[in-house]
Design an enzyme around this catalytic site. Structure first.
Site, PDB file in Angstrom:
ATOM      1  N   SER A 107     -40.415 -25.569  37.000  1.00  0.00           N
ATOM      2  CA  SER A 107     -41.587 -26.323  37.435  1.00  0.00           C
ATOM      3  C   SER A 107     -42.344 -26.876  36.238  1.00  0.00           C
ATOM      4  O   SER A 107     -42.641 -26.154  35.283  1.00  0.00           O
ATOM      5  CB  SER A 107     -42.509 -25.407  38.252  1.00  0.00           C
ATOM      6  OG  SER A 107     -43.629 -26.103  38.701  1.00  0.00           O
ATOM      7  N   GLY A 108     -42.649 -28.181  36.278  1.00  0.00           N
ATOM      8  CA  GLY A 108     -43.372 -28.827  35.190  1.00  0.00           C
ATOM      9  C   GLY A 108     -42.485 -29.456  34.142  1.00  0.00           C
ATOM     10  O   GLY A 108     -42.965 -30.049  33.177  1.00  0.00           O
ATOM     11  N   THR A 112     -39.271 -34.237  39.170  1.00  0.00           N
ATOM     12  CA  THR A 112     -39.711 -35.242  40.142  1.00  0.00           C
ATOM     13  C   THR A 112     -39.872 -36.600  39.477  1.00  0.00           C
ATOM     14  O   THR A 112     -39.486 -37.631  40.040  1.00  0.00           O
ATOM     15  CB  THR A 112     -41.035 -34.807  40.799  1.00  0.00           C
ATOM     16  OG1 THR A 112     -40.852 -33.537  41.433  1.00  0.00           O
ATOM     17  CG2 THR A 112     -41.498 -35.823  41.830  1.00  0.00           C
ATOM     18  N   ASN A 157     -47.531 -26.152  36.840  1.00  0.00           N
ATOM     19  CA  ASN A 157     -47.390 -27.580  37.100  1.00  0.00           C
ATOM     20  C   ASN A 157     -48.406 -28.002  38.158  1.00  0.00           C
ATOM     21  O   ASN A 157     -48.517 -27.366  39.193  1.00  0.00           O
ATOM     22  CB  ASN A 157     -45.957 -27.863  37.594  1.00  0.00           C
ATOM     23  CG  ASN A 157     -45.689 -29.338  37.802  1.00  0.00           C
ATOM     24  OD1 ASN A 157     -46.529 -30.183  37.528  1.00  0.00           O
ATOM     25  ND2 ASN A 157     -44.505 -29.643  38.303  1.00  0.00           N
ATOM     26  N   SER A 160     -46.156 -29.494  41.496  1.00  0.00           N
ATOM     27  CA  SER A 160     -44.896 -28.769  41.575  1.00  0.00           C
ATOM     28  C   SER A 160     -44.249 -28.955  42.946  1.00  0.00           C
ATOM     29  O   SER A 160     -44.883 -28.748  43.983  1.00  0.00           O
ATOM     30  CB  SER A 160     -45.132 -27.272  41.320  1.00  0.00           C
ATOM     31  OG  SER A 160     -43.936 -26.546  41.499  1.00  0.00           O
ATOM     32  N   SER A 161     -42.975 -29.353  42.954  1.00  0.00           N
ATOM     33  CA  SER A 161     -42.241 -29.455  44.217  1.00  0.00           C
ATOM     34  C   SER A 161     -41.962 -28.048  44.727  1.00  0.00           C
ATOM     35  O   SER A 161     -41.315 -27.264  44.042  1.00  0.00           O
ATOM     36  CB  SER A 161     -40.918 -30.202  44.015  1.00  0.00           C
ATOM     37  OG  SER A 161     -41.140 -31.516  43.597  1.00  0.00           O
ATOM     38  N   GLY A 383     -35.414 -25.191  39.112  1.00  0.00           N
ATOM     39  CA  GLY A 383     -34.532 -24.542  38.166  1.00  0.00           C
ATOM     40  C   GLY A 383     -34.658 -23.025  38.311  1.00  0.00           C
ATOM     41  O   GLY A 383     -35.363 -22.507  39.180  1.00  0.00           O
ATOM     42  N   GLU A 385     -35.895 -19.441  38.071  1.00  0.00           N
ATOM     43  CA  GLU A 385     -37.288 -18.969  37.998  1.00  0.00           C
ATOM     44  C   GLU A 385     -37.345 -17.483  37.667  1.00  0.00           C
ATOM     45  O   GLU A 385     -36.690 -16.659  38.321  1.00  0.00           O
ATOM     46  CB  GLU A 385     -38.027 -19.219  39.322  1.00  0.00           C
ATOM     47  CG  GLU A 385     -38.351 -20.677  39.543  1.00  0.00           C
ATOM     48  CD  GLU A 385     -39.344 -20.897  40.682  1.00  0.00           C
ATOM     49  OE1 GLU A 385     -39.818 -22.039  40.812  1.00  0.00           O
ATOM     50  OE2 GLU A 385     -39.642 -19.943  41.432  1.00  0.00           O
TER      51      GLU A 385
END
Length: 995
Positions: A107-108, A112, A157, A160-161, A383, A385
């Site tokens: 994330s971040g 995206t 993030n 974040s998605s 990705g 985590e």
């Protein structure tokens, strides 16, 4: 790419495969650091793109940059997301094989944004048409919608998605994007009811509260304060400086419109209902049973969800049990009721998100698809985590990454092997870590972790998270890649909790806390809550909650099994396509530009499997190029190949490398490419080329006659071009000077400009003269020609009118005179006047040639307003009302006081006569289907053009014997004439034209 090698000490190498010490993680990270420092955020590992988030805008995404990468060989330009995009597109077009681009990273890291850049590249560079532009807009506008409903602010993030997304972009035979389809995975539904400190719920909640109009919020029962809602205060972070919720709300509403949503109201009702659900509070009875203390929320929910409030209230405090075919209701305690409320909130939001994705898919569907559309897929998924506290969500995400890593290595090896075989070079098997053993540990039937979890969720008895952990220890406790606090050694126990199990993933060790595993894996939505949702009036909910689901007596699939099934389908899709990879890296946790956190980056390099990928890619040859490319670049290093090689390309490359002193173990010659094993060999060649460039002197002093002639001819052409440029410059100067002096009297400085302006106006006028007398258009003249233009316009119009009048016959002239009278009386006053304009007035509408005009009418009696059919006849001196040739009433034109009619589209009118006239019984109320024509004829025959009154609202008329009547006029959907309860004549007429 090779040209950048001369600056490798400062900016690193563009391809990690060219690292001398390719097994060193420190060398890998140092190369990243050099490039990041120079704002070079993209680097290759072979065909894999590594992207480092710069946390600032870089001027590398313009249309010019897109054109630079369009149609260019992958390695001929510097690494870029556009190069990957274009390479996939060209492969799809030339090889006619579907492609996919897999984007991963934590994330971040910029996943995206990378997918957005790919979509924008295709939107700009692909062929276009009106239909294609619509599809492009919808593809691009799907992003803000999905981000609003599927993204959230996390600690790492701000956008974040919180779901995985796979999007297929469909292209037609011309290569134009014509459709798309989205698959979504593993939405983080738990975020709806709980957020960690410093995090937020999904964006859409805050956007609605901050950006929603006052009327909208009032209808939804919401306040413009996120602190009022329990589901939005858990993270104690209602506002974020980098997020403008109000502006984003406008973007989302526009995007919904572009995509073609028509269910905005139902969708926002659901979003608001989730917030109201979170505000439901419970109290506890002495018996321990829960009851709802906030009836206001129930009222809002009943209206927004379109359900019965009492039924919903009972479903939130009771659960329905079916035992031996009999339904039983069991009250819930406080903890159970709160869990039921949260389960409903998660289910409603999760299913609505799936509905939203399906709705977008409908708008993106390729309507003319015959199954031959080519596809490029985009996979944007979390990705690997690893957090301080890892739960069920991280377990699923990391399982997904294990599968992707397995696919990644297999396809990388296959790609390498295929290229070697195609070039006729012996393939040497590569040793690598096969993570199939970890995938099997998670997904194997009956004894994998998911099977054990499902068994605990579905078995009768007191199953819990702890019994699941115990079952793991008993079933797979001896596995080399799993351990628990109970099974591990004393040293490891110090860093593991008693409620944790550890998996040794391909990327490293991760501890998972089992608390909540069973709840998150189970479908906790009670049957009666599903029944309530199935009875909803909300169109979206009726699609989200299928009644067939209630009839299915089987236990619903667990979340882990659903994800496992979806992941298997995704792997199948990816295996059917030619893959490209984008690995995204976050340089620091503070989101600061220019800051390079080596510890954090080393962590990501490890979890993305980049070193393993590099090792596999470097197991053979570090560099390969087509003969033509290699020879063209380095031919100047060998006398035999310089300035040009006339033989076969392979022979030319062989001659060149022998001259350069390549040793046999340093290279191999394939069928169309040269393979160089070591980067140092390529570096030495590139350095030799740089030296050669400096040593190359001027060409031979004796030039051929052909060169002299060529130079002479070029000189002539240059002189001609120079002369034309001078003339053009002089013309421009005269124009500029003329423009400056344009308001002065005619003089040498402005005469050329004024003459040209006059000439241009007259030519423009010649091309744009009005074609008819009704055409009032006329080109705007320059200041110097205003008076002349006006005179020309008047003369031209007079000539047009004169010519038109000469062609008018007497009948048409009479028709126009009547139309002019009608216009004077009714234009902009009577609603149905515009409809009468194109219709010709007739001489009579009855077969009585002696009359000037005759028309059928309806007469309304003075008593009771009964409708009676009559005929209105106009003679030279009176208006006559007859019934089947029987005279009923005669009104002399001299005695006619006036005529009243409404401004609406009805045909009712009143002929006013003097009250003292003994022959008349009062005013006459009539109705004609040709009202404009009829009253125009009456006005002309009676010479009463100025006596027609057009009224709004009502008309008062004399009924005889001193009494008065009233006609009321109102707008409505259809024409209706009837006596009203108040004794008036009521006329309702539709409005035909807007005012």
């Amino acid at each position: 790419m090779e040209s950048a090698l001369t600056a490798r000490d400062r900016v690193g190498v563009q391809d990690f495969v060219l690292l001398e010490n390719h097994t060193s993680e420190a060398a890998f990270i140092e190369n990243l650091r050099k490039r990041f420092k120079e704002n070079l955020i993209y680097t290759y590992i072979g065909s894999v793109l590594v992207s480092v988030n710069p946390y600032k805008d870089l001027e590398i995404y313009t249309k010019n940059h897109m054109e630079r990468y369009r149609g260019i060989n992958f390695y001929e330009v510097s690494p870029h997301i556009y190069a990957v995009s274009d390479n996939s597109y060209r492969s799809m077009r030339t090889e006619r094989k579907d492609q996919c681009i897999l984007i991963s990273g934590e994330s971040g890291a910029g996943k995206t944004e990378a997918s957005k850049k790919i979509l924008q590249y295709y939107a700009v560079t692909c062929p276009a048409s009106d239909q294609v532009e619509t599809v492009k807009d919808r593809l691009l506008q799907s992003n803000p919608v999905l981000e609003a409903f599927g993204n959230a602010k996390t600690l790492r993030n701000d956008n974040s998605s919180r779901f995985g997304k796979y999007m297929d972009i469909q292209f037609d035979f011309k290569g134009a994007p014509v459709g798309g389809h989205i698959l979504n995975y593993l939405l983080e539904k738990s975020r709806v009811v709980h957020q960690n400190h410093g995090e937020r719920n999904f964006h859409i909640f805050y956007q609605l509260i901050e950006g929603g109009e006052e009327d909208l919020l009032r209808r939804l029962g919401l306040e413009r304060n996120p602190q009022q809602y329990q589901y939005l205060v858990k993270g104690n972070c209602p506002k974020v400086s980098s997020i403008n919720d109000r502006s984003d709300w406008k973007v989302v509403r526009k995007a919904l419109s572009v995509i073609g949503f028509s269910e905005d109201e139902e969708l926002l009702n659901i979003i608001a209902s989730v917030l109201h659900l979170g505000n439901i509070q419970y109290g506890g009875e002495d018996s321990g049973n829960a009851y709802i203390t906030t009836d206001t929320q129930i009222k809002y929910l009943a209206r927004l969800l379109g359900v019965d409030g009492l039924v919903l209230k009972e479903a939130l405090t009771h659960k329905k049990i079916i035992a031996k075919g009999e339904e039983l209701k069991s009250p819930l305690n406080l903890e159970q009721a709160s869990s039921a409320r949260d389960a409903l909130s998660k289910a409603v939001y999760g299913r609505t998100f799936t509905w939203l994705v399906n709705k977008i898919n409908v708008s993106l569907a390729y309507k003319l698809s015959d199954g031959n559309a080519s596809v490029i897929g985009l996979l944007d998924i979390y990705g690997f985590e690893v957090f301080q506290h890892n739960s069920f969500e991280q377990f699923c995400i990391n399982y997904c990454n294990e599968k992707l890593q397995q696919l990644f290595i297999e396809l990388t090896l296959k790609s390498e092997q295929d290229e070697y075989e195609a070039e006729g070079i012996t393939w040497e098997p590569v040793q690598y870590f096969n993570n199939k053993i970890i995938c099997d540990l998670v997904e194997e039937k009956f004894k994998g972790i998911i099977s054990i979890l499902d068994e605990e969720c579905l078995r009768p008895g007191d199953a819990s998270d702890i019994t699941f952990l115990e079952k793991l220890e008993n079933t797979v406790g001896g596995h080399a890649h799993l351990t628990t606090h109970k099974l591990t050694d004393g040293k490891t126990r110090k860093v593991m909790g008693r409620e944790e199990f550890r998996l040794l993933h391909y990327a490293g060790e991760v501890n998972y806390n089992v608390n909540g595993f069973l709840d998150k894996n189970n479908d906790l939505l009670f049957r009666n809550l599903k029944e309530v949702m199935c009875m909803s009036d909300n169109k979206i909910l009726t699609q989200c909650f299928d009644r067939a689901e209630l009839k299915d007596s089987r236990r619903p699939e667990t979340a882990a099994t659903q994800f496992k099934t979806s992941l298997a389908k995704l792997m199948e899709i990816l295996m059917s396509k030619e893959p490209s990879y984008v690995r995204c890296i976050k340089p620091n946790d503070a989101k600061q530009a220019g800051r390079f956190d080596e510890v954090l980056i080393r962590h990501q390099v490890k979890y993305l499997g980049l070193m393993e990928n590099l090792r596999v890619r470097r197991a053979g040859f570090a560099y390969r190029r087509h003969y033509e490319t290699f020879l063209q670049r380095y031919k100047s290093l060998c006398p035999e190949t310089w300035p040009s090689w006339q033989g076969k390309l392979a022979d030319g490359v062989s001659t060149l490398v022998k001259h350069l002193g390549y040793k046999p173990e340093e290279y191999k010659l394939g069928r169309s490419k040269i393979f160089i094993r070591f980067p140092k060999t390529l570096f030495a060649t590139e350095d030799a080329l740089e030296t050669r460039k400096h040593s190359l002197g001027e060409r031979e002093s004796h030039v051929s006659h052909a060169v002299v002639v060529q130079a002479w001819w070029k000189g002539i052409l240059a002189c001609r071009r120079a002369r034309r440029r001078r003339e053009a410059a002089n013309t421009i100067r005269r124009f500029i000077k003329g423009f400056i002096y344009r308001h002065n009297e005619r003089c040498p400085e402005n005469e050329y400009f004024l003459d040209y302006v006059r000439y241009s106006f007259l030519m423009k006028l010649r091309r744009n003269l009005p074609k008819t007398v009704l055409d009032k258009s006329w080109p705007t003249p320059p200041t110097a020609l205003i008076e002349a233009s006006e005179r020309l316009r008047k003369l031209y119009m007079q000539n047009m009118v004169w010519g038109y009048c000469k062609k008018i016959n007497p009948e048409w002239k009479h028709q126009l005179e009547q139309k002019m009278v009608a216009s004077e009386i009714f234009k902009n006053k009577k609603d149905n006047y515009p409809q009468s304009v194109p219709k010709l007035f007739v001489g009579t509408r009855l077969s009585n040639e002696k009359m000037k005009y005759a028309v059928p009418v309806t007469k309304y009696d003075r008593k009771g307003y009964k409708a009676r059919p009559r005929q209105l006849l106009l003679t030279s001196n009176s208006a006559v009302i007859v019934e089947e040739a029987k005279l009923k009433q005669r009104i002399d034109y001299a005695a006619l006081k006036g005529i009243s009619v409404s401004s609406l589209s009805d045909g009712v009118f009143v002929l006013h006569v003097p009250t003292e006239d003994k022959k008349q019984k009062g005013d006459v109320v009539l109705q004609s289907d040709h009202i404009i024509e009829t009253l125009t004829k009456v006005a002309i025959c009676a010479d009463k053009v100025n006596s027609i009154n057009i009224n709004q609202g009502s008309i008062t008329f004399t009924m005889g014997q001193g009494r008065e009547g009233i006609i009321d006029f109102t707008s409505g959907s259809e024409l209706l004439v009837a006596k009203a309860k108040n004794g008036h004549l009521s006329v309702t007429a539709p409005r035909l034209n807007s005012r």
